[in-house]
Design an enzyme around this catalytic site. Structure first.
Site, PDB file in Angstrom:
ATOM      1  N   HIS A 289       0.860   9.756  10.424  1.00 24.02           N
ATOM      2  CA  HIS A 289       1.010   9.746  11.889  1.00 24.02           C
ATOM      3  C   HIS A 289      -0.264  10.234  12.581  1.00 24.02           C
ATOM      4  O   HIS A 289      -0.202  10.957  13.570  1.00 24.02           O
ATOM      5  CB  HIS A 289       2.209  10.604  12.328  1.00 24.02           C
ATOM      6  CG  HIS A 289       3.524   9.911  12.148  1.00 24.02           C
ATOM      7  ND1 HIS A 289       4.266   9.436  13.194  1.00 24.02           N
ATOM      8  CD2 HIS A 289       4.225   9.596  11.029  1.00 24.02           C
ATOM      9  CE1 HIS A 289       5.385   8.867  12.733  1.00 24.02           C
ATOM     10  NE2 HIS A 289       5.382   8.950  11.416  1.00 24.02           N
TER      11      HIS A 289
ATOM     12  N   ASP B 181      -2.398   0.335   7.651  1.00 24.79           N
ATOM     13  CA  ASP B 181      -1.815  -0.561   6.660  1.00 24.79           C
ATOM     14  C   ASP B 181      -2.680  -1.802   6.470  1.00 24.79           C
ATOM     15  O   ASP B 181      -2.924  -2.232   5.341  1.00 24.79           O
ATOM     16  CB  ASP B 181      -0.400  -0.979   7.086  1.00 24.79           C
ATOM     17  CG  ASP B 181       0.515   0.235   7.224  1.00 24.79           C
ATOM     18  OD1 ASP B 181       0.130   1.308   6.742  1.00 24.79           O
ATOM     19  OD2 ASP B 181       1.590   0.096   7.816  1.00 24.79           O
TER      20      ASP B 181
ATOM     21  N   SER C 262       4.780  -1.142   2.899  1.00 21.32           N
ATOM     22  CA  SER C 262       4.058  -1.921   3.892  1.00 21.32           C
ATOM     23  C   SER C 262       4.191  -3.424   3.685  1.00 21.32           C
ATOM     24  O   SER C 262       3.268  -4.180   3.954  1.00 21.32           O
ATOM     25  CB  SER C 262       2.577  -1.530   3.865  1.00 21.32           C
ATOM     26  OG  SER C 262       2.018  -1.755   5.103  1.00 21.32           O
ATOM     27  N   SER C 263       5.359  -3.851   3.224  1.00 18.98           N
ATOM     28  CA  SER C 263       5.556  -5.285   2.991  1.00 18.98           C
ATOM     29  C   SER C 263       5.421  -6.067   4.297  1.00 18.98           C
ATOM     30  O   SER C 263       4.949  -7.199   4.301  1.00 18.98           O
ATOM     31  CB  SER C 263       6.916  -5.549   2.357  1.00 18.98           C
ATOM     32  OG  SER C 263       7.935  -5.134   3.231  1.00 18.98           O
TER      33      SER C 263
ATOM     34  N   GLY D 241       8.932   1.089   2.062  1.00 19.55           N
ATOM     35  CA  GLY D 241       7.822   1.990   2.365  1.00 19.55           C
ATOM     36  C   GLY D 241       6.496   1.531   1.796  1.00 19.55           C
ATOM     37  O   GLY D 241       5.539   2.301   1.733  1.00 19.55           O
TER      38      GLY D 241
ATOM     39  N   ARG E 233       0.843  -1.197   0.000  1.00 25.62           N
ATOM     40  CA  ARG E 233       0.000   0.000   0.000  1.00 25.62           C
ATOM     41  C   ARG E 233       0.879   1.248   0.000  1.00 25.62           C
ATOM     42  O   ARG E 233       2.053   1.198   0.361  1.00 25.62           O
ATOM     43  CB  ARG E 233      -0.939   0.019   1.194  1.00 25.62           C
ATOM     44  CG  ARG E 233      -0.265   0.248   2.560  1.00 25.62           C
ATOM     45  CD  ARG E 233      -0.254   1.720   2.967  1.00 25.62           C
ATOM     46  NE  ARG E 233       0.459   1.957   4.221  1.00 25.62           N
ATOM     47  CZ  ARG E 233       1.733   2.299   4.292  1.00 25.62           C
ATOM     48  NH1 ARG E 233       2.454   2.424   3.210  1.00 25.62           N
ATOM     49  NH2 ARG E 233       2.309   2.518   5.455  1.00 25.62           N
TER      50      ARG E 233
ATOM     51  N   ASP F   2      -3.216   7.853  12.290  1.00 27.31           N
ATOM     52  CA  ASP F   2      -4.077   6.665  12.489  1.00 27.31           C
ATOM     53  C   ASP F   2      -4.032   6.194  13.939  1.00 27.31           C
ATOM     54  O   ASP F   2      -5.042   5.797  14.502  1.00 27.31           O
ATOM     55  CB  ASP F   2      -3.731   5.531  11.505  1.00 27.31           C
ATOM     56  CG  ASP F   2      -2.304   5.004  11.605  1.00 27.31           C
ATOM     57  OD1 ASP F   2      -1.438   5.689  12.196  1.00 27.31           O
ATOM     58  OD2 ASP F   2      -2.047   3.893  11.083  1.00 27.31           O
TER      59      ASP F   2
HETATM   60  P1  NG1 Z   1       4.807   2.326   7.710  1.00 25.08           P
HETATM   61  O1  NG1 Z   1       6.004   2.304   8.577  1.00 25.08           O
HETATM   62  O2  NG1 Z   1       4.953   3.191   6.526  1.00 25.08           O
HETATM   63  O3  NG1 Z   1       4.320   0.966   7.370  1.00 25.08           O
HETATM   64  C1  NG1 Z   1       3.648   3.285   9.919  1.00 25.08           C
HETATM   65  C2  NG1 Z   1       2.502   2.605  10.664  1.00 25.08           C
HETATM   66  C3  NG1 Z   1       1.152   3.187  10.235  1.00 25.08           C
HETATM   67  C4  NG1 Z   1       1.160   4.720  10.356  1.00 25.08           C
HETATM   68  C5  NG1 Z   1       2.369   5.281   9.590  1.00 25.08           C
HETATM   69  C6  NG1 Z   1       2.493   6.784   9.716  1.00 25.08           C
HETATM   70  C7  NG1 Z   1       2.711   0.232  11.264  1.00 25.08           C
HETATM   71  C8  NG1 Z   1       2.528  -1.184  10.819  1.00 25.08           C
HETATM   72  N1  NG1 Z   1       2.464   1.182  10.343  1.00 25.08           N
HETATM   73  O4  NG1 Z   1       3.582   2.971   8.571  1.00 25.08           O
HETATM   74  O5  NG1 Z   1       0.141   2.632  11.031  1.00 25.08           O
HETATM   75  O6  NG1 Z   1       1.156   5.129  11.682  1.00 25.08           O
HETATM   76  O7  NG1 Z   1       3.587   4.698  10.051  1.00 25.08           O
HETATM   77  O8  NG1 Z   1       1.375   7.416   9.190  1.00 25.08           O
HETATM   78  O9  NG1 Z   1       3.072   0.479  12.395  1.00 25.08           O
END
Ligand code: NG1
Length: 368
Positions: A14, A151, A106-107, A104, A7, A16
């Site tokens: 920051h 995610d 979300s793998s 970046g 995704r 959610d």
């Molecule tokens: P990333 O690290 O890009 O997967 C993380 C958090 C999200 C959200 C974003 C910032 C996890 C799994 N993902 O995303 O929930 O807080 O940072 O918007 O912790």
């Protein structure tokens, strides 16, 4: 077979974890898992990539392996599924992916989600989106991150051709069709943010500072704050009574919450200029107020705008990682070429297949 996409978050960074709406979309790159139930409690996972094969006995209390070992995603999934549904039938699973890791996209959440679905399906359990959303964000904590649910919602529930407006508490999702001719690129800053490392402390610090700000102002939650007070009033209140490190996160979170709703409206109106402007403002806020950017990301965002993007911003947790670049579809090949020239040609380690991806809005794991 289980298939889970990566995704990209379009806007809403920051926030959610403060239960404010966010606006991601699933992309075409995916993790695929072939799964076969076993009669015993063994969980065996093989990977077509360089990660190696792993196995463990599915006991009620699982201990994490060394930090960074990919088996922890299978253990996180097994712990969550065991706790919630009392299941114990093991699996043989083979994982293949064209979703690059630590890019970046979300793998890691896609892998956790995929292995969770694999265990459930092999045990003959059908779950709803709402049930999965109750366990998945929590299961990430086993791997060591304290994130939000954006995610998992995106990789489960996104519809093809759409972005997904995700609301929390109560959880709900809404498809928003992406207008014809709008397109996105995901561009890597070539600076890696490894969230299980020192970045984790930075991420958690933003979360804690934002929560402390609420307490200082005597507000019950960010939801209550943005629903009950006009943005200008919140800003004035914050500037009077907060200091850094709480002031910046509070201003970012409340401003970003408003921008998400404006961006959804801009998309519904087909107003590309406005959508791009909101992406740009979001980046500035993440950079100056929340302070989650880094020089490479700032340069990349600048290069994308100079290359003709309508908007560009860092996406995901920040501190490195990717930017999302928004442009007209007809412009995308030219923007890609200009970015290669102005940003990537001067840096080492660039692989276009991993670091500069045309992002097509795709189906989540539950939608196909
Ligand atoms: P990333 O690290 O890009 O997967 C993380 C958090 C999200 C959200 C974003 C910032 C996890 C799994 N993902 O995303 O929930 O807080 O940072 O918007 O912790």
């Amino acid at each position: 077979m289980v298939s889970v996409p990566g995704r990209v978050n379009l806007i809403g960074e920051h926030i959610d974890y403060h239960n404010l709406p966010v606006f991601p979309m699933a992309i075409q790159r995916r993790i695929r898992i072939a799964v076969h139930p076993r009669a015993d409690r063994l969980i065996r996972v093989t990977s077509s990539g360089e990660y190696g094969d792993r196995e463990f006995e599915w006991t009620p209390r699982l201990e994490p392996a060394a930090a960074g070992d990919w088996i922890n995603y299978a253990k996180a999934a097994a712990q969550a599924v065991g706790d919630r549904w009392g299941l114990r039938k093991g699996i043989d699973a083979a994982v293949a992916s064209d979703l690059p890791a630590a890019a970046g996209l979300s793998s890691s959440s896609a892998l956790l989600t995929g292995l969770t679905l694999a265990l459930l399906r092999a045990n003959g359990v059908v779950t709803t989106f709402a049930q999965l959303m109750e366990v998945l964000p929590e299961a990430e904590h086993f791997v060591g991150t304290r994130g939000g649910g954006m995610d998992h919602a995106a990789v489960l529930a996104s519809a093809p051709g759409c972005a997904l407006l995700v609301r929390f508490a109560p959880m709900s999702v809404e498809d928003v069709r992406i207008p014809a001719g709008w397109s996105f690129l995901i561009a890597h800053s070539l600076t890696t943010a490894e969230k299980s490392g020192e970045i984790r402390a930075e991420y958690n610090f933003r979360r804690t500072a934002g929560t402390r700000a609420l307490a200082t102002l005597g507000l019950a939650s960010y939801r209550a704050a943005v629903e009950q007070h006009p943005f200008q009033e919140l800003q004035a209140m914050a500037r009077k009574r907060l200091q850094d490190p709480e002031l910046g996160p509070f201003l970012h979170v409340t401003g970003e919450a408003a921008r998400v709703l404006e961006a959804v409206q801009a998309m519904r109106n087909g107003d590309a200029e406005e959508f791009g402007r909101l992406l740009n403002t979001s980046h500035e806020s993440a950079r100056d107020l929340l302070r989650i950017s880094c020089p490479a990301l700032d340069e990349l965002v600048e290069a994308a705008r100079n290359a003709g993007a309508l908007g560009a911003r860092l996406t995901g947790a920040g501190f490195g990682g990717c930017a999302v670049v928004f442009c007209r579809e007809t412009e995308r090949p030219a923007i890609r070429a200009r970015l290669m020239d102005s940003f990537y040609s001067r840096r080492n380690g660039f692989d276009p297949d991993i670091h500069l991806i045309d992002a097509e809005p795709s189906a989540g794991a539950l939608i196909e």
